[in-house]
Design a protein around this motif. Sequence first.
Motif, PDB file in Angstrom:
ATOM      1  N   VAL A 188      43.837  -9.035  26.530  1.00  0.00           N
ATOM      2  CA  VAL A 188      44.270 -10.405  26.270  1.00  0.00           C
ATOM      3  C   VAL A 188      43.551 -10.920  25.022  1.00  0.00           C
ATOM      4  O   VAL A 188      42.534 -10.375  24.609  1.00  0.00           O
ATOM      5  CB  VAL A 188      43.968 -11.319  27.471  1.00  0.00           C
ATOM      6  N   THR A 189      44.126 -11.976  24.446  1.00  0.00           N
ATOM      7  CA  THR A 189      43.500 -12.542  23.249  1.00  0.00           C
ATOM      8  C   THR A 189      42.131 -13.106  23.587  1.00  0.00           C
ATOM      9  O   THR A 189      41.887 -13.570  24.707  1.00  0.00           O
ATOM     10  CB  THR A 189      44.372 -13.661  22.677  1.00  0.00           C
ATOM     11  N   SER A 190      41.238 -13.049  22.634  1.00  0.00           N
ATOM     12  CA  SER A 190      39.858 -13.455  22.869  1.00  0.00           C
ATOM     13  C   SER A 190      39.259 -13.946  21.569  1.00  0.00           C
ATOM     14  O   SER A 190      39.909 -13.954  20.529  1.00  0.00           O
ATOM     15  CB  SER A 190      39.061 -12.256  23.397  1.00  0.00           C
ATOM     16  N   ALA A 191      37.992 -14.330  21.674  1.00  0.00           N
ATOM     17  CA  ALA A 191      37.258 -14.707  20.469  1.00  0.00           C
ATOM     18  C   ALA A 191      37.084 -13.477  19.582  1.00  0.00           C
ATOM     19  O   ALA A 191      37.081 -12.343  20.057  1.00  0.00           O
ATOM     20  CB  ALA A 191      35.897 -15.288  20.847  1.00  0.00           C
ATOM     21  N   PRO A 192      36.934 -13.655  18.301  1.00  0.00           N
ATOM     22  CA  PRO A 192      36.832 -12.508  17.407  1.00  0.00           C
ATOM     23  C   PRO A 192      35.494 -11.800  17.532  1.00  0.00           C
ATOM     24  O   PRO A 192      34.501 -12.368  17.997  1.00  0.00           O
ATOM     25  CB  PRO A 192      37.000 -13.134  16.021  1.00  0.00           C
ATOM     26  N   ASP A 193      35.479 -10.526  17.097  1.00  0.00           N
ATOM     27  CA  ASP A 193      34.232  -9.773  17.029  1.00  0.00           C
ATOM     28  C   ASP A 193      33.453 -10.182  15.800  1.00  0.00           C
ATOM     29  O   ASP A 193      34.017 -10.673  14.815  1.00  0.00           O
ATOM     30  CB  ASP A 193      34.533  -8.269  16.968  1.00  0.00           C
ATOM     31  N   PRO A 194      32.139  -9.959  15.817  1.00  0.00           N
ATOM     32  CA  PRO A 194      31.344 -10.292  14.619  1.00  0.00           C
ATOM     33  C   PRO A 194      31.786  -9.443  13.436  1.00  0.00           C
ATOM     34  O   PRO A 194      32.360  -8.362  13.584  1.00  0.00           O
ATOM     35  CB  PRO A 194      29.906  -9.973  15.041  1.00  0.00           C
ATOM     36  N   VAL A 195      31.492  -9.985  12.239  1.00  0.00           N
ATOM     37  CA  VAL A 195      31.775  -9.205  11.040  1.00  0.00           C
ATOM     38  C   VAL A 195      30.842  -8.005  11.014  1.00  0.00           C
ATOM     39  O   VAL A 195      29.719  -8.045  11.524  1.00  0.00           O
ATOM     40  CB  VAL A 195      31.594 -10.074   9.776  1.00  0.00           C
ATOM     41  N   THR A 196      31.309  -6.919  10.418  1.00  0.00           N
ATOM     42  CA  THR A 196      30.544  -5.667  10.472  1.00  0.00           C
ATOM     43  C   THR A 196      29.527  -5.550   9.354  1.00  0.00           C
ATOM     44  O   THR A 196      28.505  -4.877   9.519  1.00  0.00           O
ATOM     45  CB  THR A 196      31.504  -4.476  10.420  1.00  0.00           C
ATOM     46  N   SER A 197      29.774  -6.164   8.221  1.00  0.00           N
ATOM     47  CA  SER A 197      28.807  -6.067   7.120  1.00  0.00           C
ATOM     48  C   SER A 197      29.034  -7.220   6.162  1.00  0.00           C
ATOM     49  O   SER A 197      30.122  -7.779   6.090  1.00  0.00           O
ATOM     50  CB  SER A 197      28.956  -4.738   6.382  1.00  0.00           C
ATOM     51  N   ILE A 198      27.963  -7.571   5.426  1.00  0.00           N
ATOM     52  CA  ILE A 198      28.008  -8.621   4.410  1.00  0.00           C
ATOM     53  C   ILE A 198      27.401  -8.064   3.137  1.00  0.00           C
ATOM     54  O   ILE A 198      26.376  -7.385   3.171  1.00  0.00           O
ATOM     55  CB  ILE A 198      27.236  -9.885   4.853  1.00  0.00           C
ATOM     56  N   THR A 199      28.058  -8.365   2.014  1.00  0.00           N
ATOM     57  CA  THR A 199      27.580  -7.888   0.716  1.00  0.00           C
ATOM     58  C   THR A 199      27.533  -9.057  -0.251  1.00  0.00           C
ATOM     59  O   THR A 199      28.438  -9.890  -0.262  1.00  0.00           O
ATOM     60  CB  THR A 199      28.515  -6.812   0.147  1.00  0.00           C
ATOM     61  N   VAL A 200      26.438  -9.113  -1.030  1.00  0.00           N
ATOM     62  CA  VAL A 200      26.335 -10.096  -2.106  1.00  0.00           C
ATOM     63  C   VAL A 200      26.966  -9.495  -3.352  1.00  0.00           C
ATOM     64  O   VAL A 200      26.527  -8.454  -3.836  1.00  0.00           O
ATOM     65  CB  VAL A 200      24.871 -10.489  -2.370  1.00  0.00           C
ATOM     66  N   THR A 201      27.996 -10.161  -3.877  1.00  0.00           N
ATOM     67  CA  THR A 201      28.737  -9.615  -5.029  1.00  0.00           C
ATOM     68  C   THR A 201      28.331 -10.249  -6.343  1.00  0.00           C
ATOM     69  O   THR A 201      28.547  -9.661  -7.393  1.00  0.00           O
ATOM     70  CB  THR A 201      30.242  -9.828  -4.820  1.00  0.00           C
ATOM     71  N   ASN A 202      27.738 -11.453  -6.321  1.00  0.00           N
ATOM     72  CA  ASN A 202      27.348 -12.072  -7.593  1.00  0.00           C
ATOM     73  C   ASN A 202      26.344 -13.176  -7.301  1.00  0.00           C
ATOM     74  O   ASN A 202      26.392 -13.825  -6.253  1.00  0.00           O
ATOM     75  CB  ASN A 202      28.559 -12.670  -8.318  1.00  0.00           C
ATOM     76  N   VAL A 203      25.420 -13.386  -8.255  1.00  0.00           N
ATOM     77  CA  VAL A 203      24.392 -14.416  -8.130  1.00  0.00           C
ATOM     78  C   VAL A 203      24.270 -15.119  -9.466  1.00  0.00           C
ATOM     79  O   VAL A 203      24.213 -14.468 -10.511  1.00  0.00           O
ATOM     80  CB  VAL A 203      23.032 -13.819  -7.714  1.00  0.00           C
ATOM     81  N   THR A 204      24.268 -16.462  -9.459  1.00  0.00           N
ATOM     82  CA  THR A 204      23.982 -17.250 -10.655  1.00  0.00           C
ATOM     83  C   THR A 204      22.794 -18.152 -10.351  1.00  0.00           C
ATOM     84  O   THR A 204      22.145 -18.023  -9.301  1.00  0.00           O
ATOM     85  CB  THR A 204      25.195 -18.089 -11.063  1.00  0.00           C
ATOM     86  N   HIS A 205      22.542 -19.088 -11.269  1.00  0.00           N
ATOM     87  CA  HIS A 205      21.397 -19.987 -11.078  1.00  0.00           C
ATOM     88  C   HIS A 205      21.642 -20.993  -9.961  1.00  0.00           C
ATOM     89  O   HIS A 205      20.677 -21.560  -9.442  1.00  0.00           O
ATOM     90  CB  HIS A 205      21.089 -20.730 -12.380  1.00  0.00           C
ATOM     91  N   ASN A 206      22.911 -21.221  -9.587  1.00  0.00           N
ATOM     92  CA  ASN A 206      23.174 -22.221  -8.548  1.00  0.00           C
ATOM     93  C   ASN A 206      24.238 -21.777  -7.555  1.00  0.00           C
ATOM     94  O   ASN A 206      24.756 -22.599  -6.817  1.00  0.00           O
ATOM     95  CB  ASN A 206      23.593 -23.541  -9.173  1.00  0.00           C
ATOM     96  N   SER A 207      24.600 -20.498  -7.534  1.00  0.00           N
ATOM     97  CA  SER A 207      25.637 -20.050  -6.603  1.00  0.00           C
ATOM     98  C   SER A 207      25.397 -18.601  -6.221  1.00  0.00           C
ATOM     99  O   SER A 207      24.738 -17.842  -6.950  1.00  0.00           O
ATOM    100  CB  SER A 207      27.028 -20.200  -7.226  1.00  0.00           C
ATOM    101  N   VAL A 208      25.950 -18.230  -5.057  1.00  0.00           N
ATOM    102  CA  VAL A 208      25.907 -16.853  -4.558  1.00  0.00           C
ATOM    103  C   VAL A 208      27.300 -16.528  -4.024  1.00  0.00           C
ATOM    104  O   VAL A 208      27.886 -17.329  -3.287  1.00  0.00           O
ATOM    105  CB  VAL A 208      24.837 -16.679  -3.458  1.00  0.00           C
ATOM    106  N   SER A 209      27.841 -15.359  -4.415  1.00  0.00           N
ATOM    107  CA  SER A 209      29.141 -14.908  -3.944  1.00  0.00           C
ATOM    108  C   SER A 209      28.936 -13.831  -2.891  1.00  0.00           C
ATOM    109  O   SER A 209      28.155 -12.896  -3.097  1.00  0.00           O
ATOM    110  CB  SER A 209      29.982 -14.374  -5.105  1.00  0.00           C
ATOM    111  N   LEU A 210      29.673 -13.978  -1.764  1.00  0.00           N
ATOM    112  CA  LEU A 210      29.543 -13.056  -0.632  1.00  0.00           C
ATOM    113  C   LEU A 210      30.885 -12.380  -0.367  1.00  0.00           C
ATOM    114  O   LEU A 210      31.947 -12.939  -0.643  1.00  0.00           O
ATOM    115  CB  LEU A 210      29.093 -13.805   0.630  1.00  0.00           C
TER     116      LEU A 210
END
Length: 1406
Positions: A928-950
């Motif tokens: 039956v439908t349920s809550a989602p599973d956790p994400v399996t991995s996270i990666t940082v793709t870019n970093v600046t002086h005031n932002s982070v891309s995931l």
Amino acid sequence: MCPKFGIAVAILCALSMVSGVQQQYFRVAPRSLRVQEGSEAVLECAVANLGGQVQWAKDGFALGYSSVIPGYARYSMFGDRRHGIYNLRIVNVTLEDDAEYQCQVGPAPKHKVIRANASLTVISPPNAVEIINHPHNSKLEMKEGEDVVLECQVKNAKPAAKIVWYRGNQEMKGDKVSSEEIKEVEGPTGNPKSTRYTSISRVHFKAMADDDYADFTCEARHEALQRDTPMRSTVQLSVLYPPGAPYIEGYAEGETVRRGQSLELVCRSRGGNPPAQLIWYKNGEQIRMAYRTSGRMSENVLSFKADASDNKARYTCEAKNIMISNTLKAEIDLTVLFAPSHVTISGPSEARVGDPVPLSCSTAPSNPAADIKWLVLGKHHRDASNRTVISPEGGWITTSNITVVVEPNRRSIVVVCHGINAQLTENVVATHTINVLYPPSAPMITGYIPGTTLSSGTVQKLSCISSGGNPLATLTWFKNDKKIHSITKTTDKSVSAEISILTNVTDNQAQYRCEATNSATEIPLFETVTLNVHFAPEAVKVRAQPEELKPGIEATLFCDAASSNPPATLSWWRDGIPVQGLPMQLKKGLHGGTVSTIELKLNISKDLNGAVYTCQAMNEALQRSVHDALTLKVLYAPIFDETTQYSTVGVENEPLVIMLRADGNPGSIIYTWTKDGLPITQSSYSSSSDRIISEGSMLNMTRLSRHDAGIYTCEAVNSQGAATVNITVNVHYPAGIKAVSQSAVSNPNENALLTCTATGNPLTAEHIKWERKGYDLSSATITFEPRNRTSYLLVERATREDVGKFQCVVNNGIAGETKQEVTLVVKFKPEMDSSPNLVKSASNAGQVGRLTCRCKAAPAPNFTWSKNGAKLPVNTSTKYFAEYHKTDAITYTSVLLINDVGAADYGSYECGARNDLGFSTTSVKLDVTSAPDPVTSITVTNVTHNSVSLQWTPGFDGGLFSWYRIRYRKIVDESYRYEDVTPRNATTFTIHGLERNTDYVFSVMAINKIGQSKYRPDDTKATTLTSSEVGELNVVSTEYVETADVSKSVVVYVSIAGAILVLINAALVACFVFKRRSRRLKEQAGQSSKSATIEMYAPSSYNDTMTGETLSSVSEKSETYSQDGDDRQPPPIPEVPSMPNRHMMNQTDAYLMDDQGLVIPPPLDYPPPNYAVYEGDHARTLPHPHRHKDISGHSTLGRSAGKQNYIPAPSPMPPLDGSYYNMSSDRYLSYPPLIGEYLQQQQQGRTPTPPQQYGSQMPKPHLMNGVPPSPSHMTSPPLNCGLDGLDRQSAGGTLRRQRYDKMAVPPPDVTVLHQGNCNQHLPMNQTPSVKQPQSILKDPSRHKYGNQYGSPISSSTPQNSNSSQILTVQNLTSDVPQYGTIKKENKKQNVTIDESYIKRSETHVV
């Protein structure tokens, strides 16, 4: 007898008292009043011995006994009852109040009715007085003798006003004033009392001159007007009449005036309206019109100085105005005496000796006539003839004539004439001189020696002198008989004239002559001189013959020099080099010079075009020369430049311009461009769609196409011929891939050949390469065939490891590279894809289930589906269908569709894939439908002086659309910030607004409409850059997070300070909670009849959702949702669609009762965001239908074996005193005191007694795990209103949470009650004070199978000694998931979720 006697005595006493009462009478009787409109009127009435009631009547109409008189807002009765004063006051009196008023005193015992009348007369002053058709202070213009009629009206007065007329300040009476007329003016209401009156009066008389400037005034007299401020209207009369006769002052007839004497003649005229216009005339000619007036008098002043013209002149003054037709006049004649102003002598001024000279002397006009006397050489001359004539200008003119003979030895004779006016004793004189003439001496020239040679351009001075003569001689210079200018100097005895000559060619052999003359010479005396001058030629002229030069002919150049002295020498030059010509020829020229000529023969060729030949003429004596040059113009056909490039290269989609240059004469060359014999559009005829246009010798290709390559021909034409040139255009264009392929599917260990056919220009083997990430291409063979532009990749003895996507990359340096993938396929057996999203599938009952099976294989596999070892009838029944998809060359997908999913369809399915090389299987689980599973991995793709891309990899979505929330914090902070990912299906996101050079940790949570997954551990760290420049990523794992850049001393200090603050906060909160609980318990005990609503109302910024966990802290680390340092609002909780049968309360129905019983809005407290961290398996909305049967055989729908209830990961809960954490105020707030009372009763071992206002005492049946309850609980109520599973508190709106220690079933859902259905079944004396608690089932289709999987589970009493927290949940919006009550057990605080759904007043608890 005694009683009867007492009654008789009483009657007698009463009669005696009545007979002694004095009658009521008017102590102050009303008096008639006369008041002005708009004022206040008071009618007095005072009654003595008042016995009856008093009222006023108006014209017989009673106004009533009240002080406020109905219908008469301006009327009021005031006074003093004790003194019998009843005055009637009328404010703002109007004409309608004019009436007869009566003060009436009604009868009373022993008092008769009495009345007293008084009249109220209302007067009104006039509102206007006017003289008809004449505004106030206006002027009325009349002619003398005309009738004047003035009418005056005084309007709207009561009574009528009287009119009085005034002329000036004198009252007018008698026949001139008519009798007055009175007109009635009806009021606006038609009431006769409101009638006003207008008075009319007229005056009639004839206008006389005396009436001019007179004021006629109409005055209104009325008793309402004050005499010192009368109402008046005035008109001023202006009577037109003739002026008086004019008269002149300033001169008397016969009076004598001398010339130059100042006169002022004044003309006046008195009277007249308008005043007279005065004009001065002299001898009938107008001389002055300007006049001035003062009142009725006019004056014109004429000022002048008398002269001869005024003698016997007539001055006239005329007066007139519009009232007279004939002009009135006054005249005077002047007499002026004057002497002659001058005398004039006429006659010769030169004479020779012995000549008689006649002279005449005339005087100017004189009055009387003047006498003339002569003096010659100082002696009186008496032989004169005189005559006198009248002057047209006035006076007399006298003329006298004499003759004088010239004597020898005199140079001049002086003659004097005197003009004498004997009466005025004035004398004027004139003098005349006669000169005696003698001839001068002959002139003499100096300054030049004859025979001397002068150079042209030098200055030569010549002087001429002559002496003697009377008068002295006049000297004149001539050049070749042409007079020239000279400078003359004179002495007593001689005169000289000098000229300066700038010598030029005209001075050679020129004759200069000086002439001397005076009055005594008849033939001029003269002297001459001739000059000799050397000069260079002024110009030289070069010409060609013939004039039109063409290659191959012989031409002659001629050079002609102008006249020169001595002769000029000629020579030819070209580019600074002398050229030998033919011998020079000479002939005579102008001004005594010689003309020179020379020739040059030339053979004409194209190269001579533009050649410059110069001829020089040199005067050797003066060393001066002149030049002339001739540029040869050789006509020839066009010839293209030898440097012309015959081929050019352009790039596709870029412009290309070809510029050619052809040389020819004439230079007007017409260019024509063609390609393949077709002309190219010229720019003058082009349109915006033409890419290739020609403009003269320029070919402009605005945007090249590869099809533009070829040969372009340009033809140049002039009048002498034509020339053509061919230009080859080569177009380079980007390389592209035409096709990629594999020659055939290879068997293992056979050679595999991949081909890549490309396009482009240029294109060579260096422009094509093969790529594959992680693959060693050194073992492969790559070849290139230029004829078909194909690159070949040969993989020898290909195996399964060689299978994959190769990239053919083409780049020839134009517009970047082009890539295309081609899959190398080697046969291998199916390999199944076991990704998390594929091994699970979810569908709810009644929906279509989709199970996806994916594999890689070559050749293509055949799929089979089975369950529990039995092959499914796919595509052969209406239950199962399969879809087949080919994703790429080796990836294949089979999708199993299960129609109308039922309980038997849930479970594990086996998917099999088979091809020639083998068989593979995998399992796919349908749930039956349920809550989602956790994400399996996270990666940082870019970093600046005031932002982070995931970027992250999602887990299983629970069968529903999922979206994501990011939490992050600084490593040194304990509180998180949150961002909801947009767009909602994105798996990448950039977080902005971060601080520079700061460490952050990040985590991601998945959410769908059922619930949310756990956050990933904080295992992703990134450090922002120190500046806006691009730098490399700084990402570390969580094991470094806790020790990142923070010294141990700082951590210790911060920890100690935080602990102290926590203790202080806890003490303050405990004190506050204790005091509030004590106060509310006292108030609750004293107000048993007041409804006490227990309500947990904690709307959050997440769309006002509220679950059990929203009252706890954020995560298993007891993090709190904080907005410190961040102005952004916390992100909202996931939105849940509204369901058709949810029973939600309107927000306006929720309320809290304060201490005074007033309705106040719920507190706006913001709980933490809603997300739970689960241990083990996930808690779902619908448990699996085929697991965990209870002891009675009923399905409990549990999620996992051995689980007794849903227990999520522990998280902080509110304190046991019933308070909850308020995020906006960072403190715990108490719940209403009923919870404390309820808990206190439980702790004392007593069954909690709910308040009476929460529901009736009707017993209800209960079930426990499907087993019938004990007989003590079997009393059947008339109607339970859908309250299964709730005790008495539940009937009044309280949700209760119970603990089941030994039951392998989930906790009961919160019961949902229908609104409005229970009131009709409750006893008449009981009214619910609050609305019933409500909740929501997440799955809208769940009600269809409510009774299929289990029966209601409930209990009337707690099942163990552990206390339960009782909360009331109200005022939740329809789109928010609602969860059950909060339960505390064994000091470990867990959050459990109850859900329920109700339909048709039935309770379904799963």
